[in-house]
Design an enzyme around this catalytic site. Structure first.
Site, mmCIF file in Angstrom:
data_model
loop_
_atom_site.group_PDB
_atom_site.id
_atom_site.type_symbol
_atom_site.label_atom_id
_atom_site.label_comp_id
_atom_site.label_asym_id
_atom_site.label_seq_id
_atom_site.Cartn_x
_atom_site.Cartn_y
_atom_site.Cartn_z
ATOM 1 N N LYS A 208 0.833 -1.201 0.000
ATOM 2 C CA LYS A 208 0.000 0.000 0.000
ATOM 3 C C LYS A 208 0.876 1.263 0.000
ATOM 4 O O LYS A 208 2.093 1.189 0.230
ATOM 5 C CB LYS A 208 -0.921 -0.027 1.227
ATOM 6 C CG LYS A 208 -1.914 -1.204 1.236
ATOM 7 C CD LYS A 208 -2.819 -1.129 2.466
ATOM 8 C CE LYS A 208 -3.807 -2.282 2.514
ATOM 9 N NZ LYS A 208 -4.682 -2.188 3.714
ATOM 10 N N TYR B 280 -12.084 -2.799 -3.330
ATOM 11 C CA TYR B 280 -12.589 -2.802 -1.948
ATOM 12 C C TYR B 280 -14.117 -2.766 -1.903
ATOM 13 O O TYR B 280 -14.680 -2.396 -0.874
ATOM 14 C CB TYR B 280 -12.002 -1.621 -1.178
ATOM 15 C CG TYR B 280 -10.582 -1.871 -0.668
ATOM 16 C CD1 TYR B 280 -10.270 -2.984 0.116
ATOM 17 C CD2 TYR B 280 -9.556 -0.968 -0.954
ATOM 18 C CE1 TYR B 280 -8.989 -3.209 0.587
ATOM 19 C CE2 TYR B 280 -8.257 -1.183 -0.479
ATOM 20 C CZ TYR B 280 -7.994 -2.308 0.294
ATOM 21 O OH TYR B 280 -6.719 -2.528 0.770
ATOM 22 N N ASN C 240 -1.726 -0.172 7.284
ATOM 23 C CA ASN C 240 -1.206 -1.504 7.640
ATOM 24 C C ASN C 240 -0.414 -2.163 6.512
ATOM 25 O O ASN C 240 -0.256 -3.378 6.481
ATOM 26 C CB ASN C 240 -2.335 -2.398 8.162
ATOM 27 C CG ASN C 240 -3.438 -2.590 7.142
ATOM 28 O OD1 ASN C 240 -3.319 -2.151 5.996
ATOM 29 N ND2 ASN C 240 -4.497 -3.260 7.539
ATOM 30 N N HIS D 196 -1.906 -5.456 1.399
ATOM 31 C CA HIS D 196 -3.152 -6.183 1.124
ATOM 32 C C HIS D 196 -2.804 -7.586 0.664
ATOM 33 O O HIS D 196 -1.859 -7.765 -0.100
ATOM 34 C CB HIS D 196 -3.951 -5.491 0.019
ATOM 35 C CG HIS D 196 -5.078 -6.351 -0.500
ATOM 36 N ND1 HIS D 196 -6.297 -6.425 0.134
ATOM 37 C CD2 HIS D 196 -5.138 -7.220 -1.539
ATOM 38 C CE1 HIS D 196 -7.071 -7.299 -0.516
ATOM 39 N NE2 HIS D 196 -6.389 -7.791 -1.533
ATOM 40 N N GLU E 188 -9.511 -10.553 -7.891
ATOM 41 C CA GLU E 188 -8.630 -9.396 -7.641
ATOM 42 C C GLU E 188 -7.467 -9.362 -8.620
ATOM 43 O O GLU E 188 -7.098 -8.293 -9.121
ATOM 44 C CB GLU E 188 -8.103 -9.457 -6.200
ATOM 45 C CG GLU E 188 -9.187 -9.234 -5.163
ATOM 46 C CD GLU E 188 -8.657 -9.352 -3.732
ATOM 47 O OE1 GLU E 188 -7.449 -9.589 -3.544
ATOM 48 O OE2 GLU E 188 -9.476 -9.179 -2.800
#
Ligand code: IDP
Ligand code: MG
Length: 150
Positions: free
Chosen positions: A9, A49, A112, A115, A126
């Site tokens: 990310k 998402y 965080n 993913h 995805e």
């Protein structure tokens, strides 16, 4: 053999942790079959998402994931989805064990670092959002002795 989508990310890219994050998964024994840097646009973020649409953190999540470049990678190996999930740690770095990516490198749930797909079915969907089939390589098992059989 299973495939899974990993995103480093924008916080991971900004902090210079992309190599560290990818290396941890690679060292675990999974193989990189595709990789690219990109800036996700609003449409891709909302598709990726989509399951979280309507939740209180959704708008912030989309804003964050589109705020800078991500590194998208596809990893392949036996039980790749769960292997990556375990290597990542829990969603909240606070709950993540030491030795996991989020447990060692993260503090905030909204920052965080990584993913990873949560099921083989979602992984296929995805991966298709980020990669064309001809952007992924495949390995032959018989010349690939070092992948551990389950
Ligand atoms: P995961 O990344 O561990 O699969 P998900 O539940 O799929 O976690 O949530 C997607 C992302 O949305 C998380 O990685 C996290 O960055 C963010 N997120 C999830 N729940 C919350 C929350 O309660 N507050 C803020 N951000 C959240
Ligand atoms: Mg998830």
């Amino acid at each position: 053999m299973e495939r899974t989508l990993v995103l480093v990310k924008p916080d991971g890219i900004q902090r210079g942790l992309a190599g560290e994050i990818i290396a941890r998964i690679e060292r675990r024994g999974l193989r990189i079959v595709g990789m690219k840097m990109l800036r996700m646009d609003d449409a891709l973020a909302k598709r990726h998402y989509g399951v979280h649409e309507g939740k209180p953190f959704f708008a912030g999540l989309v804003r964050f994931i589109t705020s800078g470049p991500v590194l998208a990678a596809v990893f392949e190996g036996p039980r790749a989805v769960q292997i990556v999930r375990n290597t990542m740690g829990k969603t909240d770095p606070l709950d993540s064990n030491s030795g996991t990516i989020r447990g060692d490198l993260g503090v905030d749930m909204g920052r965080n670092l990584i993913h990873g797909s949560d099921s083989p079915e979602n992984a296929e969907l995805e991966i298709a959002n980020f990669f064309k089939p001809d952007e992924l390589v495949s390995y032959k098992r018989d010349v690939d002795q070092w992948i551990i059989e389950t």
